[in-house]
Design a protein around this motif. Structure first.
Motif, PDB file in Angstrom:
ATOM      1  N   UNK A  92       9.736  -0.061 -16.872  1.00 26.36           N
ATOM      2  CA  UNK A  92      11.195  -0.135 -16.744  1.00 26.36           C
ATOM      3  C   UNK A  92      11.677  -0.680 -15.408  1.00 26.36           C
ATOM      4  N   UNK A  93      10.790  -0.979 -14.478  1.00 23.33           N
ATOM      5  CA  UNK A  93      11.261  -1.291 -13.118  1.00 23.33           C
ATOM      6  C   UNK A  93      12.098  -2.558 -13.021  1.00 23.33           C
ATOM      7  N   UNK A  94      11.985  -3.477 -13.992  1.00 21.21           N
ATOM      8  CA  UNK A  94      12.807  -4.687 -13.971  1.00 21.21           C
ATOM      9  C   UNK A  94      14.088  -4.522 -14.783  1.00 21.21           C
ATOM     10  N   UNK A  95      14.319  -3.321 -15.340  1.00 24.71           N
ATOM     11  CA  UNK A  95      15.540  -3.058 -16.103  1.00 24.71           C
ATOM     12  C   UNK A  95      16.713  -2.824 -15.152  1.00 24.71           C
ATOM     13  N   UNK A  96      17.849  -3.384 -15.488  1.00 27.98           N
ATOM     14  CA  UNK A  96      19.055  -3.262 -14.674  1.00 27.98           C
ATOM     15  C   UNK A  96      19.440  -1.788 -14.513  1.00 27.98           C
ATOM     16  N   UNK A  97      19.615  -1.351 -13.257  1.00 30.35           N
ATOM     17  CA  UNK A  97      20.059  -0.005 -12.955  1.00 30.35           C
ATOM     18  C   UNK A  97      18.969   1.056 -12.981  1.00 30.35           C
ATOM     19  N   UNK A  98      17.733   0.664 -13.295  1.00 26.85           N
ATOM     20  CA  UNK A  98      16.663   1.665 -13.379  1.00 26.85           C
ATOM     21  C   UNK A  98      16.142   2.018 -11.989  1.00 26.85           C
ATOM     22  N   UNK A  99      16.021   3.301 -11.741  1.00 24.90           N
ATOM     23  CA  UNK A  99      15.416   3.800 -10.490  1.00 24.90           C
ATOM     24  C   UNK A  99      14.355   4.801 -10.882  1.00 24.90           C
ATOM     25  N   UNK A 100      13.161   4.565 -10.424  1.00 22.69           N
ATOM     26  CA  UNK A 100      12.051   5.453 -10.748  1.00 22.69           C
ATOM     27  C   UNK A 100      12.257   6.847 -10.187  1.00 22.69           C
ATOM     28  N   UNK A 101      11.557   7.777 -10.765  1.00 26.08           N
ATOM     29  CA  UNK A 101      11.673   9.176 -10.337  1.00 26.08           C
ATOM     30  C   UNK A 101      11.113   9.419  -8.936  1.00 26.08           C
TER      31      UNK A 101
ATOM     32  N   UNK B  37       0.837  -1.203   0.000  1.00 19.32           N
ATOM     33  CA  UNK B  37       0.000   0.000   0.000  1.00 19.32           C
ATOM     34  C   UNK B  37       0.873   1.254   0.000  1.00 19.32           C
ATOM     35  N   UNK B  38       2.015   1.147  -0.664  1.00 19.60           N
ATOM     36  CA  UNK B  38       2.930   2.280  -0.771  1.00 19.60           C
ATOM     37  C   UNK B  38       2.441   3.303  -1.777  1.00 19.60           C
ATOM     38  N   UNK B  39       3.321   4.202  -2.190  1.00 15.56           N
ATOM     39  CA  UNK B  39       2.929   5.306  -3.071  1.00 15.56           C
ATOM     40  C   UNK B  39       2.618   4.884  -4.497  1.00 15.56           C
ATOM     41  N   UNK B  40       2.962   3.662  -4.861  1.00 15.44           N
ATOM     42  CA  UNK B  40       2.719   3.210  -6.225  1.00 15.44           C
ATOM     43  C   UNK B  40       3.849   3.614  -7.157  1.00 15.44           C
ATOM     44  N   UNK B  41       3.738   3.167  -8.382  1.00 13.27           N
ATOM     45  CA  UNK B  41       4.749   3.405  -9.405  1.00 13.27           C
ATOM     46  C   UNK B  41       4.070   4.130 -10.567  1.00 13.27           C
ATOM     47  N   UNK B  42       4.686   5.176 -11.039  1.00  9.98           N
ATOM     48  CA  UNK B  42       4.072   5.945 -12.132  1.00  9.98           C
ATOM     49  C   UNK B  42       3.972   5.100 -13.396  1.00  9.98           C
ATOM     50  N   UNK B  43       3.015   5.437 -14.233  1.00  6.92           N
ATOM     51  CA  UNK B  43       2.835   4.736 -15.507  1.00  6.92           C
ATOM     52  C   UNK B  43       4.087   4.869 -16.372  1.00  6.92           C
ATOM     53  N   UNK B  44       4.785   5.969 -16.234  1.00 14.45           N
ATOM     54  CA  UNK B  44       6.011   6.199 -17.000  1.00 14.45           C
ATOM     55  C   UNK B  44       7.143   5.267 -16.543  1.00 14.45           C
TER      56      UNK B  44
END
Length: 123
Positions: A67-76, A56-63
């Motif tokens: 990419x969340x399973x991509x190596x080295x990717x960190x969401x904004x 129940x966290x803040x969620x992940x943006x559609x943008x």
């Protein structure tokens, strides 16, 4: 909270599966604020067993979501939360090595669900 259907069976490397699930649970706890919740559900869907971690966290943006399973990717939206962006790429690699796949769904402000799908043993 953990929910699981009885009698589920998969052929998997137990150590690698534990590592993948631990990573998903660690992320869920890390990004869920105090007072929120994290749930693990295990269920059979057709010829697969799904391990779903919902928070129940803040969620992940559609943008960010594709990419969340991509190596080295960190969401904004991760802000100052520590991390290198390697954990979910490791989860994907561990699961793929066992013939499975990963998925994610999220609504910003309402939480996220990350899923590991592995082939079930014939019952």
């Amino acid at each position: 909270k953990v929910t699981a259907n009885p009698g589920l069976a998969i052929r998997a490397d137990a150590r690698r599966l534990r590592q993948a699930l631990a990573n998903l649970l660690d992320n869920a706890v890390k990004y869920t604020p105090a007072g929120g919740s994290v749930q693990l559900a295990v269920a059979r869907m057709g010829r697969h067993v799904l391990f779903s971690v919902h928070d129940t966290g803040p969620g992940i943006s559609a943008e960010d979501l594709p990419h969340i399973f991509d190596r080295g990717y960190r969401g904004r939206s991760v802000g100052d939360t520590p991390g290198l962006g390697l954990g979910l790429s490791l989860v994907r690699a561990l699961v793929r090595a066992q013939g499975g796949n990963t998925a994610a769904s999220s609504l910003p402000g309402e939480g996220s669900t990350l899923t590991i799908r592995l082939p079930a043993l014939k019952s």
